[in-house]
Design an enzyme around this catalytic site. Structure first.
Site, PDB file in Angstrom:
ATOM      1  N   SER A  63      41.439  30.605  35.170  1.00 38.99           N
ATOM      2  CA  SER A  63      41.829  30.675  36.505  1.00 38.99           C
ATOM      3  C   SER A  63      42.553  29.309  36.761  1.00 38.99           C
ATOM      4  CB  SER A  63      40.505  30.322  37.564  1.00 38.99           C
ATOM      5  OG  SER A  63      39.768  31.585  37.483  1.00 38.99           O
ATOM      6  N   ALA A 119      40.307  32.754  43.101  1.00 40.23           N
ATOM      7  CA  ALA A 119      39.942  33.417  44.381  1.00 40.23           C
ATOM      8  C   ALA A 119      38.960  32.576  45.165  1.00 40.23           C
ATOM      9  CB  ALA A 119      39.034  34.940  43.761  1.00 40.23           C
ATOM     10  N   HIS A 156      39.981  41.657  40.049  1.00 39.80           N
ATOM     11  CA  HIS A 156      40.198  42.573  39.169  1.00 39.80           C
ATOM     12  C   HIS A 156      40.098  44.096  39.716  1.00 39.80           C
ATOM     13  CE1 HIS A 156      40.128  39.723  36.299  1.00 39.80           C
ATOM     14  NE2 HIS A 156      38.840  39.466  36.064  1.00 39.80           N
TER      15      HIS A 156
END
Length: 285
Positions: A63, A119, A156
């Site tokens: 990430s 996220a 996802h």
């Protein structure tokens, strides 16, 4: 004369369709990698983030949030980024979206896929007063549907399947980010450990870019491989999901993609969400 022994490089990525697509040619030996041989490993992105923090992995997807903690040990490859252009992680709940979802989330508990995921960083920028509980990314929809959290933050294929479980969309953080910045939302990237040396870093960058380009040139074959990692998506939705993140930024971030990463880190830094300034270095083929 004895031949030179191949250099085995461990490469790790998420078991999801877009990562499978970009790494397919590399893992399947479809491209010439010289004396470099790659050993593939799959794990969820939060596990990869944590393992990269420990320096275990030579080449791995991470990430971009996690990269803020890794920049001293890893360089960011210019190829293979996951960037959402007006779409990204989605906040969903059992109830229909309120008039102002951002305000409504203050004080609510959101199931998130990991504290180092981008996220989650985006959620903190969107509504810093939301509470959170970490749940494996592929269990969040069921977790929310069962009433164990007020809302869920989906990455996802969950971005496409939440309605199948009766969940309602509250916010798309990629769309919100674009409205705030006029930029795409950079979510994940690939990194290479600096101690491999400049020559090997350049070789890895070359191989990853070549793998992506081969997959794009042989899309049907790459999609067939990616279908194995789609966790219940039919071929049509797998194609749609891969198309979301195998986009204009995947071969190279480009100027706009680099600017988006800089903006993400700048805003997160001002909000006190990062350990300090992030020195960005992109290794390009």
């Amino acid at each position: 004369m004895t031949s030179r022994s191949p250099r085995v490089i461990h490469v790790a990525h998420s078991p999801d369709a877009d990562d499978a697509f970009m790494f397919w040619a590399l893992a399947a030996g479809k491209i010439d990698t010289g004396d470099r041989r790659y050993r593939e490993e799959l794990a969820d992105i939060e596990s990869l983030n944590r393992r990269a923090l420990a320096g275990e992995l030579e080449v791995t997807a991470v990430s971009l949030h996690a990269y803020a903690y890794l920049a001293d040990r890893y360089a960011l490859l210019a190829h293979g980024a996951s960037i959402g252009d007006r779409y990204g992680p989605r906040i969903v709940a059992r109830q229909a979206a309120p008039v102002d979802p951002r305000r409504a989330l203050a004080g609510l508990t959101v199931a998130v896929p990991g504290a180092l995921t981008t996220a989650f960083l985006a959620l903190q920028l969107y509504q810093p007063d939301a509470r959170h509980v970490v749940v494996p990314f592929d269990q969040i929809e069921d977790f929310v549907a069962a009433g164990r959290a007020d809302a869920g933050l989906l990455i996802h294929e969950g971005q496409l399947t939440f309605a199948d479980r009766g969940l309602q969309l509250w916010a798309d953080l990629g769309l919100w980010w674009h409205e705030e910045t006029a930029l795409p939302l950079p979510l994940g990237g690939n990194v290479v450990r600096r101690d491999l040396g400049q020559a090997l870093l350049a070789g890895v960058a070359h191989d990853l870019k070549a793998s992506i380009q081969y997959g794009l040139a042989h899309r049907a074959e790459a999609l067939a491989h990616a279908q194995q990692f789609s966790r219940g998506l039919d071929p049509g939705r797998t194609d749609r999901f891969v198309g979301m993140y195998v986009n204009d930024y995947i071969v190279d971030y480009g100027e706009r993609g680099r600017r988006a990463v800089q903006e993400l880190f700048a805003r997160a830094g001002r909000a006190g969400l990062l350990p300090g300034p992030v020195a960005l270095e992109f290794i390009a083929a």
